[in-house]
Design a protein around this motif. Sequence first.
Motif, PDB file in Angstrom:
ATOM      1  N   THR A   8     -48.958 -23.296 -39.952  1.00  0.00           N
ATOM      2  CA  THR A   8     -49.908 -22.422 -40.653  1.00  0.00           C
ATOM      3  C   THR A   8     -51.271 -23.084 -40.782  1.00  0.00           C
ATOM      4  N   LEU A   9     -51.273 -24.358 -41.134  1.00  0.00           N
ATOM      5  CA  LEU A   9     -52.549 -25.059 -41.293  1.00  0.00           C
ATOM      6  C   LEU A   9     -53.255 -25.227 -39.945  1.00  0.00           C
ATOM      7  N   LYS A  11     -52.935 -23.244 -37.293  1.00  0.00           N
ATOM      8  CA  LYS A  11     -53.403 -21.903 -36.914  1.00  0.00           C
ATOM      9  C   LYS A  11     -54.677 -21.551 -37.689  1.00  0.00           C
ATOM     10  N   THR A  12     -54.690 -21.832 -38.969  1.00  0.00           N
ATOM     11  CA  THR A  12     -55.866 -21.539 -39.788  1.00  0.00           C
ATOM     12  C   THR A  12     -57.060 -22.355 -39.336  1.00  0.00           C
ATOM     13  N   LEU A  13     -56.828 -23.627 -39.051  1.00  0.00           N
ATOM     14  CA  LEU A  13     -57.922 -24.493 -38.612  1.00  0.00           C
ATOM     15  C   LEU A  13     -58.532 -24.005 -37.297  1.00  0.00           C
ATOM     16  N   GLU A  15     -58.438 -20.960 -36.005  1.00  0.00           N
ATOM     17  CA  GLU A  15     -59.122 -19.680 -36.212  1.00  0.00           C
ATOM     18  C   GLU A  15     -60.456 -19.869 -36.921  1.00  0.00           C
ATOM     19  N   ARG A  16     -60.502 -20.753 -37.902  1.00  0.00           N
ATOM     20  CA  ARG A  16     -61.772 -20.989 -38.628  1.00  0.00           C
ATOM     21  C   ARG A  16     -62.791 -21.665 -37.710  1.00  0.00           C
ATOM     22  N   THR A  28     -61.589 -25.823 -47.278  1.00  0.00           N
ATOM     23  CA  THR A  28     -61.604 -24.561 -46.534  1.00  0.00           C
ATOM     24  C   THR A  28     -60.197 -24.174 -46.108  1.00  0.00           C
ATOM     25  N   LEU A  29     -59.421 -25.138 -45.635  1.00  0.00           N
ATOM     26  CA  LEU A  29     -58.048 -24.864 -45.217  1.00  0.00           C
ATOM     27  C   LEU A  29     -57.206 -24.383 -46.386  1.00  0.00           C
ATOM     28  N   ALA A  32     -58.329 -20.705 -47.012  1.00  0.00           N
ATOM     29  CA  ALA A  32     -58.092 -19.751 -45.916  1.00  0.00           C
ATOM     30  C   ALA A  32     -56.625 -19.616 -45.539  1.00  0.00           C
ATOM     31  N   SER A  33     -55.823 -20.658 -45.768  1.00  0.00           N
ATOM     32  CA  SER A  33     -54.425 -20.614 -45.332  1.00  0.00           C
ATOM     33  C   SER A  33     -53.540 -19.808 -46.270  1.00  0.00           C
TER      34      SER A  33
END
Length: 336
Positions: A8-9, A11-13, A15-16, A28-29, A32-33
């Motif tokens: 998840t982290l 994927k979030t990183l 995408e950001r 931010t993570l 956003a996560s």
Amino acid sequence: MLDERAKTLLKTLVERYIADGQPVGSRTLSRASGLELSPATIRNVMADLEELGLIASPHTSSGRIPTARGYRLFVDTMLTAQPLTLDAPPEAALPPDQPQRVIANAAQLLSSLSSFVGVVTAPRKPSVFHHIEFMRLSERRVLVIIVAPDGDVQNRVIFTAQDYTQNQLIEASNYLTANYAGLTIEQVREKLKGEVDALRGEIAALMQAAVQAGSEAIADSQEQLVISGERNLLTVQDLASDMGSLRKLFDLFEQKTQLMRLLEVSSRAEGVRIYIGGESMVVPYEELSVVSAPYVVDGRVVGTLGVIGPTRMAYDRMIQIVDITSRLISNALSQK
């Protein structure tokens, strides 16, 4: 193997970073996560991901960015495609027309939709010949003239193991034309394998040399690559800051040979292929990714198209752009 929290982290990183182009920090993570994790826990997971080579830390920031390996894992296991929204229907850009115009329009469409570089290989025509002639130029040097059914003419000079008289060359020409006209070069090659023992040795050798020359001549005449939007890379922050890399990229577009090899490999695969950060070994640039797909005419793969851009690209959007354009060009050319 990554646990769900690490996935998840990551994927979030990714995408950001694709969205913002800035290294992603722990705060931010955390926001956003959607995971309720302490900053210390996130930093520990980031350290693990960095140790695995999936993310890296630029010297100028405390945040992290994906590596080519991180992008690959993201594309292969975490990518979720969103519906593609376009300002105008792309069908209008590829009206059935002359094949070369369709190819040029497709490259421009790929470039305009992606804001990167669009590339399309021209359709490979079946290498059928209608008539073949041999002309003696000098001792052991023969001009092969291959005429296609549509009147297209290909010439090739071959060097033979022995000298032939013009009468022998006429005999060989008449035999080939009478027995093989209307077949592709590949079909002629296969038939000759079975018939070579029945032919006189010198004529058989001449025919085999002619078939090889014809195959090379037709392949050379069809190696056409249309490129559109190279200047778009000048506005990509990740690339424009390194003039040395940009010069290498423009050399790549100028020479075209490496791109042709990459797209030839892509034509042998089904669906969309993605090469990230030079992993194709054909376009060896860490800052570059290629999203490509073959296109078909009447059920047969005849060419390849793709988008070339920075590794920091919206892969879900590029996949859909390439896939849609592949289907559009197939439809436009199949109507001819």
